[in-house]
Design an enzyme around this catalytic site. Structure first.
Site, PDB file in Angstrom:
ATOM      1  N   THR A  93       6.752  -7.950 -13.087  1.00 40.65           N
ATOM      2  CA  THR A  93       6.014  -9.219 -13.063  1.00 40.65           C
ATOM      3  C   THR A  93       5.197  -9.308 -11.787  1.00 40.65           C
ATOM      4  OG1 THR A  93       7.820 -10.205 -14.296  1.00 40.65           O
ATOM      5  CG2 THR A  93       6.281 -11.732 -13.230  1.00 40.65           C
ATOM      6  N   ALA A 150       0.829  -1.212   0.000  1.00 35.93           N
ATOM      7  CA  ALA A 150       0.000   0.000   0.000  1.00 35.93           C
ATOM      8  C   ALA A 150       0.858   1.254   0.000  1.00 35.93           C
ATOM      9  CB  ALA A 150      -0.938   0.003   1.198  1.00 35.93           C
ATOM     10  N   THR A 151       2.070   1.141   0.513  1.00 37.02           N
ATOM     11  CA  THR A 151       2.973   2.299   0.462  1.00 37.02           C
ATOM     12  C   THR A 151       3.203   2.689  -1.002  1.00 37.02           C
ATOM     13  OG1 THR A 151       4.045   1.658   2.530  1.00 37.02           O
ATOM     14  CG2 THR A 151       5.313   3.099   1.071  1.00 37.02           C
ATOM     15  N   CYS A 165       5.114   1.735  11.753  1.00 32.88           N
ATOM     16  CA  CYS A 165       6.059   2.537  10.986  1.00 32.88           C
ATOM     17  C   CYS A 165       6.460   3.776  11.787  1.00 32.88           C
ATOM     18  CB  CYS A 165       5.438   2.993   9.675  1.00 32.88           C
ATOM     19  SG  CYS A 165       4.642   1.668   8.823  1.00 32.88           S
TER      20      CYS A 165
END
Ligand code: PLP
Length: 372
Positions: free
Chosen positions: A233, A68-69, A316
């Site tokens: 990929t 998501a970062t 975080c």
């Protein structure tokens, strides 16, 4: 061990690991290759994409990312049409949004930070002052990873569409996916970031939901995967596991989790000098509170010694001296220093919680007695 740091990450579901294993051991082909076994892998990838899009209400397309970062970074760096206009962001964003907003500010972009209310949601009056006809991007977290406060995206997006119809409305939905009702189109959201590892999937798999008709500049270019929107990929095992995690997570009993949280909140509310940070709309999965006069790190360590793992705001942010979000809510140092976060997950049991509650209370009391 009683794990109460599920907002940081979750234990992957067994069925997720099983499903992923198949894509490592047998179906390991590159989904872009043109032979039949690879095409079958591509089919599975597309099924996962469609499933997640449907859970988010449909009407858009899911682009897979590494986390998501990355999804948030992509939005901040690509979503402003012609790189014009101002950007409006809440003070309550996760670091992966907030730091990107700061980076734009550093590049000379007019970035406007919206204040939070005492309960951790976006301050509507301040929001209305910050948006204007030149706003090109708005980013508001759906559910706070620090406090669990839930923003009313619908009201916010309606205000944006009235004042700045051209603006894109992004929301970080990492702590909301599977836990709150999410229908992106009905909420008026154009872009929505999600992550697999908060709901029993693997780490290193994220996605950005993009409403039909919107085309973002790619952040990562190369082989043209993901319809040229995000090269590289695809992490097929992780992606298929993401869809499986969501399927299993949606079957967990959210009401039971809400009860566990409520019980814990009531137990803590009985203690002197404990402030529970509770919004009117709050995630049942997150309980944030401050124990005044104690350092959260010490409480965390003492609980860990008794096999209870909790968080300090965002994982975080745990290295930060100062909790930005609590500060934006108007709290001073005693609340910030004593702030801890309990976050529940699908594996938490009622029996464990009775032990956890007692241990919490005993530990807080014992630490306070030692200080006196
Ligand atoms: N947004 C929120 C609200 C989060 O809680 C997190 C993870 O802590 C992220 C974004 C980042 O997610 P990821 O670990 O997938 O990069």
């Amino acid at each position: 061990m009683i794990y109460l740091d599920n907002a940081a990450t979750t234990r992957p579901f067994d069925s997720v690991i099983q499903r992923m294993e198949t894509f490592y051991k047998e179906a390991y082909f590159n989904p872009s290759a043109l032979y039949a076994p690879a095409m079958r892998v591509e089919d599975e990838l597309e099924k996962a994409r469609d499933y997640i899009n449907n859970v988010l209400g449909g009407g858009g397309k899911v682009f897979f990312t590494s986390c998501a970062t990355e999804s948030n970074t992509w939005v901040y760096h690509s979503a402003r049409k012609n790189k014009k206009g101002n950007v409006v962001v809440s003070m309550g964003e996760h670091a992966s949004g907030y730091e990107n907003a700061q980076a734009l500010l550093g590049q000379g972009v007019d970035v406007r930070f919206v204040r939070l209310t005492k309960s951790g949601t976006v301050d509507m009056a301040d929001f209305m002052q910050k948006i204007d006809a030149d706003t090109s991007l708005v980013s508001i977290i759906h559910c706070s990873n620090e406090t669990g406060a839930v923003n009313d995206l619908r009201t916010l997006s309606e205000a944006v569409k009235r004042v700045a119809p051209q603006a894109l409305f992004h929301s970080d939905g990492v702590q909301a996916l599977g836990k709150l009702p999410v229908h992106c189109c009905a909420l008026g959201v154009d872009l929505y970031s999600v992550s697999a590892h908060k709901i029993g999937g693997a780490k290193g798999v994220g996605a950005l939901w993009v409403r039909d008709g919107i085309r973002l500049q790619p952040l990562i270019v190369g082989g043209g995967q993901e319809q040229n929107a995000r090269s590289g990929t695809e992490n097929v095992a992780g992606i298929v596991g993401f869809a499986e995690a969501l399927r299993v997570f949606l079957q967990t009993d959210g009401k039971q989790i809400a009860m566990l949280r409520q019980d814990m909140q009531s137990a803590l509310a009985g203690l002197e000098n404990v402030t529970v940070h509770n919004a009117q709309e709050n995630s049942p999965y997150i309980l944030s509170f401050s124990v005044l006069g104690l350092k959260a790190e010490i409480l965390q360590r003492k609980l860990a010694e008794q096999n209870i793992l909790i968080g300090l705001g965002s994982a975080c942010a745990s290295r930060w001296k100062k909790n930005r979000v609590l500060a934006a809510m108007g709290y001073g140092m005693p609340h910030i220093e004593g702030n801890v976060r309990i976050s529940f997950g699908a594996n938490n049991l009622q029996d464990d919680m009775a032990y956890a509650q007692k241990t919490f209370i005993d530990t807080i009391n014992a630490l306070r007695t030692n200080i006196r």
